[in-house]
Design an enzyme around this catalytic site. Structure first.
Site, PDB file in Angstrom:
ATOM      1  N   ASN A 194       0.852  -1.187   0.000  1.00 27.21           N
ATOM      2  CA  ASN A 194       0.000   0.000   0.000  1.00 27.21           C
ATOM      3  C   ASN A 194       0.885   1.232   0.000  1.00 27.21           C
ATOM      4  O   ASN A 194       1.793   1.354   0.822  1.00 27.21           O
ATOM      5  CB  ASN A 194      -0.930   0.011   1.223  1.00 27.21           C
ATOM      6  CG  ASN A 194      -1.911   1.164   1.176  1.00 27.21           C
ATOM      7  OD1 ASN A 194      -1.553   2.312   1.341  1.00 27.21           O
ATOM      8  ND2 ASN A 194      -3.179   0.834   0.964  1.00 27.21           N
ATOM      9  N   THR A 248      -5.073  -0.439  -2.659  1.00 28.70           N
ATOM     10  CA  THR A 248      -5.532   0.896  -2.278  1.00 28.70           C
ATOM     11  C   THR A 248      -6.720   0.747  -1.346  1.00 28.70           C
ATOM     12  O   THR A 248      -7.613  -0.077  -1.577  1.00 28.70           O
ATOM     13  CB  THR A 248      -5.897   1.764  -3.504  1.00 28.70           C
ATOM     14  OG1 THR A 248      -6.357   3.036  -3.048  1.00 28.70           O
ATOM     15  CG2 THR A 248      -6.937   1.126  -4.401  1.00 28.70           C
ATOM     16  N   GLU A 249      -6.720   1.537  -0.270  1.00 31.61           N
ATOM     17  CA  GLU A 249      -7.685   1.290   0.807  1.00 31.61           C
ATOM     18  C   GLU A 249      -9.134   1.560   0.433  1.00 31.61           C
ATOM     19  O   GLU A 249     -10.045   1.159   1.162  1.00 31.61           O
ATOM     20  CB  GLU A 249      -7.312   2.088   2.069  1.00 31.61           C
ATOM     21  CG  GLU A 249      -7.170   3.562   1.870  1.00 31.61           C
ATOM     22  CD  GLU A 249      -5.709   3.979   1.790  1.00 31.61           C
ATOM     23  OE1 GLU A 249      -5.374   5.027   2.355  1.00 31.61           O
ATOM     24  OE2 GLU A 249      -4.915   3.264   1.156  1.00 31.61           O
ATOM     25  N   ASN A 250      -9.380   2.242  -0.672  1.00 33.15           N
ATOM     26  CA  ASN A 250     -10.772   2.455  -1.063  1.00 33.15           C
ATOM     27  C   ASN A 250     -11.333   1.288  -1.866  1.00 33.15           C
ATOM     28  O   ASN A 250     -12.438   1.382  -2.394  1.00 33.15           O
ATOM     29  CB  ASN A 250     -10.929   3.763  -1.842  1.00 33.15           C
ATOM     30  CG  ASN A 250     -10.053   3.835  -3.073  1.00 33.15           C
ATOM     31  OD1 ASN A 250      -8.854   3.595  -2.998  1.00 33.15           O
ATOM     32  ND2 ASN A 250     -10.625   4.177  -4.213  1.00 33.15           N
TER      33      ASN A 250
END
Length: 448
Positions: A258, A281-283
């Site tokens: 990340n 990606t955290e979304n």
């Protein structure tokens, strides 16, 4: 199968009452129910508690409600993207509560699942945890987070069938999937409504039993704000690129990685298919590719955590924010590369707030810093005034305690060897004398 009523944005807005708690899906302006929010901005409804990742950009989405004075409180993880939100918080015009991004997603998921709350290592020992119940579980300090529910949820999906089953597009699942489960009244804004059976069962992400009303609305690039297109005007200094190259050298084939906002995003520009690195990606995306070269924007491509349109590599998968942060907290992300404001001798990190400013922008930093197996920090060695950013003890609000494994600055590389801050490498143009002069923290030397 019972059909879900279809109404207009204006009719939907009238269902929100003054004093309600409103959940709003979306990440940046992607997957954002902007038409519902703008219709609500045309009403006299006020004293709303807004819950979402952020309120949106000035004059867009929740940002329009904020500008109108319709919000009494905002709860979320990243409000600094809207200067009007920062000003409202500073002036005391709007109350606010900051929650780490993954904690927010999980709290809402818990609310929708009938769970009272949970303990998490995220934010332990930081400003966010002050005044909250903590407990040591399996040797780790954890913070209790109560579940979150709302009166009304506005969510955005790509497609719905007449029974209210929803299908999301690419990274537009983000907070929408969890938020659709956690309100008394759920209204879904969708691009297209089809007959029952036209969405394959395996492609249904939110089941119709959660959805009370459907609103069909077409979104334009202009309504996405900064999420709409790729900014190709980026100019990168040699020092920043050197840090990115050095960070890339630490990543191994097959690793899930990340990359944070700022210098870490430059690493993505250097990664080739031959590196075999899987970007997270955290979304809600695993398998992030380079930015598109055809001028396409967020209506054509997924976006990353920096709200930048990106391409999808073969094998890419999409998921919602709650699942994304479960990957992080569960130790399934091998390495996180993040920016920093300060790092100290004990491996503590501060990278989200400065004294005198409202605490408005934690985002996913706390989740990543405490959840990734390896944490690499990239930052300039000193502030513009020459003040060292590698310090004996962090005096800025902490992001995480004792989690930093490696620090890469424009001058040097430090590691924590046997628990001690250790200089292991000089970057091009730097000297050992310069490092000693510009580093406030005590460190050992073990140059390679």
């Amino acid at each position: 199968m019972k059909n879900v009523p279809q109404i207009s944005p204006k009719e939907a807005a009238k269902l929100v009452k003054s004093g309600d708690t409103l959940l709003q899906g979306g990440f940046g302006m992607t997957g954002n129910p902007v038409h519902l929010m703008h219709a609500l901005a045309e009403t006299e409804t006020k004293d709303l508690t807004f819950i979402g990742n952020n309120v949106g950009e000035p004059g867009l989405g929740g940002g329009r409600l904020l500008r109108n004075g319709q919000l009494k409180k905002m709860i979320g993880s990243f409000f600094t993207s809207n200067p009007e939100a920062v000003k409202s918080a500073q002036n005391g015009d709007v109350k606010y509560e900051l929650i780490p991004q993954g904690t927010l997603a999980e709290a809402v998921r818990a609310g929708g699942a009938g769970i009272g709350g949970f303990y998490t290592v995220t934010a332990a020992g930081t400003e966010i945890a002050k005044g909250k119940e903590t407990k040591v579980i399996n040797g780790k300090e954890m913070v209790f987070v109560p579940a979150i529910r709302g009166n009304v949820a506005f969510v955005r999906a790509w497609k719905a069938d007449a029974a209210g089953n929803l299908q999301y597009r690419m990274t537009e699942q983000n907070f929408n999937k969890a938020f659709a489960t956690a309100a008394d009244l759920v209204i879904a804004e969708v691009e297209e409504i089809v007959e029952v059976g036209e969405i394959a069962p395996e492609n249904i992400h939110t089941q119709g039993c959660y959805v009370d009303y459907l609103v069909q609305a077409h979104t334009t690039l202009e309504e996405l704000g900064s999420s709409g297109s790729v900014n190709k005007s980026k100019v990168v200094s040699e020092k920043r690129m050197n840090m990115a190259k050095r960070a890339l050298a630490e990543l191994r084939k097959g690793e899930v990685v990340n990359l944070g906002i700022g210098i870490p995003t430059l690493v993505a520009d250097l990664i080739t298919p031959e590196h075999g690195i899987i970007l997270h990606t955290e979304n809600g995306m695993l398998g992030v590719g380079p930015v598109p070269q055809d001028g396409g924007g967020a209506m054509d491509y997924p976006v990353n955590a920096g709200k930048i349109p990106v391409t999808a590599l073969p094998g890419t998968s999409y998921f919602d924010s709650a699942e994304s942060f479960a990957m992080i907290r569960g130790g399934h992300v091998d390495t996180a590369v993040m920016g920093g404001l300060q790092v100290d001798e004990a491996g503590n990190l501060a990278n989200w707030a400065v004294p005198g400013e409202p605490l408005l922008g934690v985002g996913g930093a706390m989740d990543l810093a405490s959840g990734a197996k390896k944490l690499i920090i990239t930052m300039m060695h000193t502030e513009k005034d020459g003040t060292s950013k590698i310090v004996p003890v962090c005096d800025l609000p902490l992001t995480t305690k004792g989690a930093v494994d490696m620090v890469i600055t424009d001058l040097a590389v430090f590691r924590y060897l046997n628990g001690k801050l250790t200089l292991t490498e000089l970057l091009p143009g730097a000297t050992i004398e310069e490092i000693r002069e510009k580093t406030a923290a005590k460190f050992e030397e073990k140059l390679q």
